[in-house]
Design a protein around this motif. Structure first.
Motif, PDB file in Angstrom:
ATOM      1  N   GLU A  25       0.826  -1.204   0.000  1.00 31.32           N
ATOM      2  CA  GLU A  25       0.000   0.000   0.000  1.00 31.32           C
ATOM      3  C   GLU A  25       0.859   1.253   0.000  1.00 31.32           C
ATOM      4  OE1 GLU A  25      -3.536   2.114   2.681  1.00 31.32           O
ATOM      5  OE2 GLU A  25      -2.805   0.088   3.174  1.00 31.32           O
ATOM      6  N   ARG A  26       2.018   1.170   0.691  1.00 31.71           N
ATOM      7  CA  ARG A  26       2.913   2.337   0.813  1.00 31.71           C
ATOM      8  C   ARG A  26       3.683   2.583  -0.483  1.00 31.71           C
ATOM      9  NH1 ARG A  26       5.914   6.101   0.986  1.00 31.71           N
ATOM     10  NH2 ARG A  26       7.403   6.712   2.613  1.00 31.71           N
ATOM     11  N   PHE A  27       4.144   1.526  -1.148  1.00 34.47           N
ATOM     12  CA  PHE A  27       5.039   1.718  -2.291  1.00 34.47           C
ATOM     13  C   PHE A  27       4.475   1.217  -3.616  1.00 34.47           C
ATOM     14  CE2 PHE A  27       7.928   1.274   1.424  1.00 34.47           C
ATOM     15  CZ  PHE A  27       8.496   2.531   1.379  1.00 34.47           C
ATOM     16  N   GLY A  28       3.468   0.377  -3.591  1.00 32.89           N
ATOM     17  CA  GLY A  28       2.879  -0.096  -4.829  1.00 32.89           C
ATOM     18  C   GLY A  28       3.550  -1.305  -5.428  1.00 32.89           C
ATOM     19  N   PHE A  29       4.504  -1.897  -4.737  1.00 33.19           N
ATOM     20  CA  PHE A  29       5.135  -3.134  -5.203  1.00 33.19           C
ATOM     21  C   PHE A  29       5.439  -3.995  -3.979  1.00 33.19           C
ATOM     22  CE2 PHE A  29       8.369   0.274  -5.303  1.00 33.19           C
ATOM     23  CZ  PHE A  29       9.261  -0.159  -4.321  1.00 33.19           C
ATOM     24  N   PRO A  30       5.717  -5.288  -4.182  1.00 27.09           N
ATOM     25  CA  PRO A  30       5.871  -6.203  -3.047  1.00 27.09           C
ATOM     26  C   PRO A  30       7.165  -5.939  -2.260  1.00 27.09           C
ATOM     27  CG  PRO A  30       6.367  -7.333  -5.090  1.00 27.09           C
ATOM     28  CD  PRO A  30       5.813  -5.996  -5.476  1.00 27.09           C
ATOM     29  N   LEU A  31       7.145  -6.340  -0.999  1.00 27.41           N
ATOM     30  CA  LEU A  31       8.340  -6.277  -0.152  1.00 27.41           C
ATOM     31  C   LEU A  31       9.275  -7.403  -0.562  1.00 27.41           C
ATOM     32  CD1 LEU A  31       9.988  -5.345   2.330  1.00 27.41           C
ATOM     33  CD2 LEU A  31       8.528  -6.837   3.727  1.00 27.41           C
ATOM     34  N   ALA A  59      11.416  -7.097  11.393  1.00 29.12           N
ATOM     35  CA  ALA A  59      12.059  -5.853  11.832  1.00 29.12           C
ATOM     36  C   ALA A  59      12.602  -5.073  10.642  1.00 29.12           C
ATOM     37  CB  ALA A  59      13.188  -6.173  12.820  1.00 29.12           C
ATOM     38  N   GLU A  60      13.213  -5.774   9.690  1.00 33.60           N
ATOM     39  CA  GLU A  60      13.760  -5.097   8.510  1.00 33.60           C
ATOM     40  C   GLU A  60      12.639  -4.484   7.673  1.00 33.60           C
ATOM     41  OE1 GLU A  60      16.260  -6.102   4.420  1.00 33.60           O
ATOM     42  OE2 GLU A  60      16.370  -7.485   6.127  1.00 33.60           O
ATOM     43  N   GLY A  61      11.565  -5.236   7.483  1.00 39.30           N
ATOM     44  CA  GLY A  61      10.445  -4.723   6.704  1.00 39.30           C
ATOM     45  C   GLY A  61       9.824  -3.485   7.326  1.00 39.30           C
ATOM     46  N   ARG A  62       9.627  -3.490   8.652  1.00 34.72           N
ATOM     47  CA  ARG A  62       9.047  -2.325   9.325  1.00 34.72           C
ATOM     48  C   ARG A  62       9.970  -1.115   9.231  1.00 34.72           C
ATOM     49  NH1 ARG A  62       7.728  -6.449  14.062  1.00 34.72           N
ATOM     50  NH2 ARG A  62       5.656  -7.164  13.391  1.00 34.72           N
ATOM     51  N   GLU A  63      11.249  -1.368   9.317  1.00 31.67           N
ATOM     52  CA  GLU A  63      12.209  -0.261   9.204  1.00 31.67           C
ATOM     53  C   GLU A  63      12.168   0.343   7.806  1.00 31.67           C
ATOM     54  OE1 GLU A  63      17.047   0.454   9.630  1.00 31.67           O
ATOM     55  OE2 GLU A  63      16.140  -1.425  10.285  1.00 31.67           O
ATOM     56  N   ARG A  64      12.021  -0.489   6.790  1.00 29.26           N
ATOM     57  CA  ARG A  64      12.008   0.007   5.416  1.00 29.26           C
ATOM     58  C   ARG A  64      10.730   0.758   5.061  1.00 29.26           C
ATOM     59  NH1 ARG A  64      14.004  -5.028   1.833  1.00 29.26           N
ATOM     60  NH2 ARG A  64      12.999  -3.733   0.224  1.00 29.26           N
ATOM     61  N   LEU A  65       9.682   0.583   5.848  1.00 30.24           N
ATOM     62  CA  LEU A  65       8.456   1.338   5.600  1.00 30.24           C
ATOM     63  C   LEU A  65       8.676   2.835   5.722  1.00 30.24           C
ATOM     64  CD1 LEU A  65       5.731  -0.812   7.439  1.00 30.24           C
ATOM     65  CD2 LEU A  65       5.809  -0.259   4.988  1.00 30.24           C
ATOM     66  N   GLY A  66       9.696   3.241   6.425  1.00 37.22           N
ATOM     67  CA  GLY A  66       9.980   4.660   6.598  1.00 37.22           C
ATOM     68  C   GLY A  66      10.784   5.272   5.472  1.00 37.22           C
ATOM     69  N   ASN A  67      11.196   4.478   4.482  1.00 36.88           N
ATOM     70  CA  ASN A  67      11.998   4.999   3.375  1.00 36.88           C
ATOM     71  C   ASN A  67      11.111   5.647   2.308  1.00 36.88           C
ATOM     72  OD1 ASN A  67      14.282   3.981   4.615  1.00 36.88           O
ATOM     73  ND2 ASN A  67      14.244   2.052   3.467  1.00 36.88           N
ATOM     74  N   CYS A  68      11.756   6.387   1.404  1.00 34.67           N
ATOM     75  CA  CYS A  68      11.025   6.942   0.266  1.00 34.67           C
ATOM     76  C   CYS A  68      10.952   5.898  -0.844  1.00 34.67           C
ATOM     77  CB  CYS A  68      11.704   8.210  -0.245  1.00 34.67           C
ATOM     78  SG  CYS A  68      13.335   7.934  -0.970  1.00 34.67           S
ATOM     79  N   GLU A  69      10.115   6.127  -1.843  1.00 36.09           N
ATOM     80  CA  GLU A  69       9.906   5.129  -2.891  1.00 36.09           C
ATOM     81  C   GLU A  69      11.173   4.875  -3.704  1.00 36.09           C
ATOM     82  OE1 GLU A  69       7.095   4.392  -6.845  1.00 36.09           O
ATOM     83  OE2 GLU A  69       6.451   5.793  -5.269  1.00 36.09           O
ATOM     84  N   ARG A  70      11.923   5.921  -4.008  1.00 37.38           N
ATOM     85  CA  ARG A  70      13.148   5.744  -4.798  1.00 37.38           C
ATOM     86  C   ARG A  70      14.164   4.895  -4.034  1.00 37.38           C
ATOM     87  NH1 ARG A  70      15.794  10.899  -7.616  1.00 37.38           N
ATOM     88  NH2 ARG A  70      13.795  10.704  -8.696  1.00 37.38           N
ATOM     89  N   HIS A 125      13.061   1.338  -4.150  1.00 35.98           N
ATOM     90  CA  HIS A 125      13.310   0.767  -5.480  1.00 35.98           C
ATOM     91  C   HIS A 125      14.739   0.215  -5.528  1.00 35.98           C
ATOM     92  CE1 HIS A 125      12.930   0.649  -9.980  1.00 35.98           C
ATOM     93  NE2 HIS A 125      14.243   0.798  -9.884  1.00 35.98           N
ATOM     94  N   ALA A 126      15.691   1.013  -5.051  1.00 38.32           N
ATOM     95  CA  ALA A 126      17.092   0.586  -5.041  1.00 38.32           C
ATOM     96  C   ALA A 126      17.301  -0.583  -4.082  1.00 38.32           C
ATOM     97  CB  ALA A 126      17.992   1.754  -4.652  1.00 38.32           C
ATOM     98  N   ALA A 127      16.650  -0.504  -2.901  1.00 38.90           N
ATOM     99  CA  ALA A 127      16.800  -1.581  -1.920  1.00 38.90           C
ATOM    100  C   ALA A 127      16.266  -2.896  -2.466  1.00 38.90           C
ATOM    101  CB  ALA A 127      16.080  -1.207  -0.635  1.00 38.90           C
ATOM    102  N   ALA A 128      15.141  -2.839  -3.175  1.00 38.76           N
ATOM    103  CA  ALA A 128      14.571  -4.052  -3.751  1.00 38.76           C
ATOM    104  C   ALA A 128      15.514  -4.679  -4.770  1.00 38.76           C
ATOM    105  CB  ALA A 128      13.220  -3.734  -4.405  1.00 38.76           C
TER     106      ALA A 128
END
Length: 646
Positions: A573-579, A594-605, A608-611
């Motif tokens: 819902e936050r980024f429009g693509f899967p974790l 824990a990693e997923g919750r932490e990444r929710l605070g990042n921006c979309e760009r 994208h790079a993290a994925a």
């Protein structure tokens, strides 16, 4: 608050490489003396062994030691400073090669021993030095036979084979002075080593770089205070002792002796090549064919000078390669300064006698650290080797094994003919030659099929087959590394031919990050949700099932499943693509959450790079699966993470 400003480099002026940096005079002197102290015992052991074996007098031995130090200094200056096409201009200190000890003793005894034998030795040394000088450019053309699997093996062997020398010093010195049961000797050796380690850990900057020197000085002072360091030889030594050419008489020339010494120098050239590559690794300077030629010319010239000035064959000293690695002082002018100090010591017997007063156990403690660091450089070089290619495993294992065989059991050299003692008398020589010969046999003779990279045991796909694949076959073979789109695999195919599995791995990675944002977004959206039913039922592919089942995501308890689903829904819902997370790199479900919750605070760009990075990790694990299935025996021993190639 006042902010200091660094002086900006002047336009058009190239930065000075650390190797060429001229340090302040005080530091040059201190660092240079550290090299001399670390080198001294190894420098004088050859004349001592030779003199005792062929029956020279004490006065003759003293002259040999002074001549050795004097010529060592000149040779080190030639190698580090260089002129014309002579000298590699790296921080390499020159010393008498141990490889020549047994052949020189044999030559001397065959000529009757004493001074007569010494003159025949000098004749052979002079001619062998000239031969080395002139064959240097031809030998350097063989550099293609020294890939990392060879140089890494040779450097490792040099470091490990020198450790018994350090251990002998730590027990009081080789011969009748040795006492392995002495607690005092052990205390001096381990105390010196511990002090060096503590200084390296506690201090930074200058103090850390002179840790070996401080360890030697403090260890010697403690031994002197306890009555175990003796400097009586200082008063008995003269103030000035000048070595003159042909002090013992004109050299005599024997064909058999000359051939024997030329063989020694060819073997020494292999050791020198290994030392030059090791030093290049340490100082981060690329070594090429001309560098090897320069180093070998310096060896040849120094050896010719040695025969003229009453000394012996010269090579780069691995002991001091270890010191450069330990201190990270890379300036070649430090070694040049050490050479100047040795020249002075060769002219001042009293000064040399002071240095000779360092107790063997103290020197051995410092040498343990220095010699081991040479082996570490070898380990670092071997990390560049593709060990999925079983041939490289055989080369390293066999060469190191044989080197340790004759190092641990030196008397085995007596079981071979006299001509073979040159090879079997030194672990460094036998191991180095083995690595070179096996590399030629495995990689340069016959067809090179390359390592197995995919498939099942008994039906594997080898690298040469991969390089011959058409685009469609290549894509079909490796499509499982990624989910969904196949453009990454298609672009990796364009990078053929692949030299080894590392190159093939890098091709997929480079293709992944070369995609357009739209292509990359399509790829990210192709990855299934963590813990989804599509994965557990195998609908989205065996690879995803294998990935997620490795951390139990395909059979979670209801509370855990709800927590993971809640996270993945919030992320989409936050980024429009899967974790996307490489779950094989996560230690537990809690870490994934824990990693997923932490990444929710990042921006979309950023996400994208993290994925993409996580996709690279996932592909790396799947690539390892390919290799594991193709190389089941090797895979049981080792594993190469994708991240190590980034």
């Amino acid at each position: 608050m006042k902010v200091s400003k660094k002086k900006a480099p002047q336009p058009g002026r190239a930065a000075v490489h650390p190797v060429d940096e001229v340090l302040p005079a005080g530091r040059l002197a201190v660092y240079g003396m550290q090299h001399v102290l670390a080198f001294y015992a190894g420098a004088v052991i050859v004349p001592i062994l030779l003199a005792n074996s062929i029956g020279l007098s004490t006065d003759q031995l003293v002259h040999l030691i002074n001549a050795d130090l004097f010529t060592c200094g000149i040779a080190s200056i030639i190698q580090s400073v260089g002129f014309w096409k002579v000298g590699v201009r790296l921080p390499l200190l020159q010393g008498v090669t141990f490889t020549a000890v047994s052949p020189m003793i044999a030559i001397g005894l065959a000529a009757g021993g004493g001074t007569d034998g010494l003159l025949v030795i000098y004749g052979a040394v002079i001619v062998a030095g000239l031969a080395t000088f002139f064959i240097a450019p031809f030998f350097s053309r063989l550099i293609r036979f020294f890939p990392p699997v060879v140089t890494g093996s040779v450097i490792t062997i040099i470091g490990i084979a020198l450790l018994p020398v350090a251990a002998a010093d730590a027990t009081g010195g080789a011969g009748p002075t040795s006492d392995p049961t002495s607690g005092r000797n052990m205390a001096y050796a381990l105390g010196t080593l511990a002090l060096i380690v503590v200084i390296q850990r506690v201090f930074k900057g200058f103090m850390a770089t002179v840790a070996v020197l401080v360890g030697l000085v403090v260890g010697t002072l403690v031994a002197w205070a306890l009555g175990d360091a003796h400097f009586g030889a200082v008063s008995d030594s003269g103030w000035v002792g000048v070595t003159t050419p042909f002090h013992f008489g004109w050299p005599q020339f024997s064909f058999a002796a000359i051939v024997s010494m030329i063989v020694v120098m060819l073997i020494t050239a292999v050791e020198t090549t290994g030392d030059v590559f090791a030093t290049g690794e340490i100082v981060e300077k690329r070594v090429g064919r001309e560098d090897i030629a320069r180093a070998l010319r310096a060896d040849g010239l120094a050896t010719t000078l040695g025969g003229t000035l009453n000394s012996f064959p010269y090579t780069c000293f691995a002991e001091n390669v270890g010191l450069v690695r330990l201190t990270q002082v890379k300036s070649r002018w430090v070694v040049a300064t050490a050479g100047l100090i040795m020249v002075l010591l060769g002219l001042l017997p009293k000064a040399g006698a002071i240095v000779a007063g360092i107790p063997h156990p103290v020197l051995g403690g410092a040498a343990l650290a220095m010699f081991a660091t040479v082996a570490v450089v070898g380990f670092q070089t071997l990390t560049k080797v593709d060990f999925h290619d079983h041939r490289n495993v055989v080369i390293v294992a066999t060469s190191v094994g044989l080197a340790m065989y004759v190092t641990a059991q030196p008397q085995v050299s007596q079981a071979v003919p006299d001509w073979a003692e040159i090879i079997f008398g030194s672990g460094i020589t036998l191991g180095s030659l083995t690595a070179i010969v096996l590399n030629i046999v495995f990689h340069h003779v016959g067809k090179d099929f390359g390592p197995a990279v995919a498939g099942m045991p008994g039906d594997t796909i080898r690298l040469d087959q991969v390089n011959e694949m058409g685009r469609a076959e290549f894509v079909e073979t490796f499509a499982g590394l990624f989910q969904g789109p196949r453009w990454m695999v298609e672009r990796a195919w364009d990078q053929r031919p692949f030299a080894d599995t590392h190159a093939l791995r890098r091709a997929f990675q480079e293709a992944l990050f070369s995609g357009s944002p739209e292509e990359q977004r399509e790829l990210i959206e192709a990855y299934p949700e963590l813990g989804s039913r599509l994965v557990s039922e195998g609908i989205v592919g065996e690879e995803s099932l294998r990935d997620q089942s490795s951390r139990g995501l395909t059979h979670l308890a209801e509370p855990d499943q709800e927590a993971l689903t809640s996270l993945t829904d919030a992320y989409r819902e936050r980024f429009g693509f899967p974790l996307v997370i490489s779950v094989r790199d996560a230690s537990s479900l809690d870490r994934i959450l824990a990693e997923g919750r932490e990444r929710l605070g990042n921006c979309e760009r950023q996400e994208h790079a993290a994925a993409l990075i996580e996709i690279a990790k996932i592909a790396g694990h799947r690539f390892d699966d390919f290799l594991r299935e193709a190389n089941p025996i090797h895979s049981a021993r080792t594993r190469t993470p994708w991240s190590s190639q980034r």
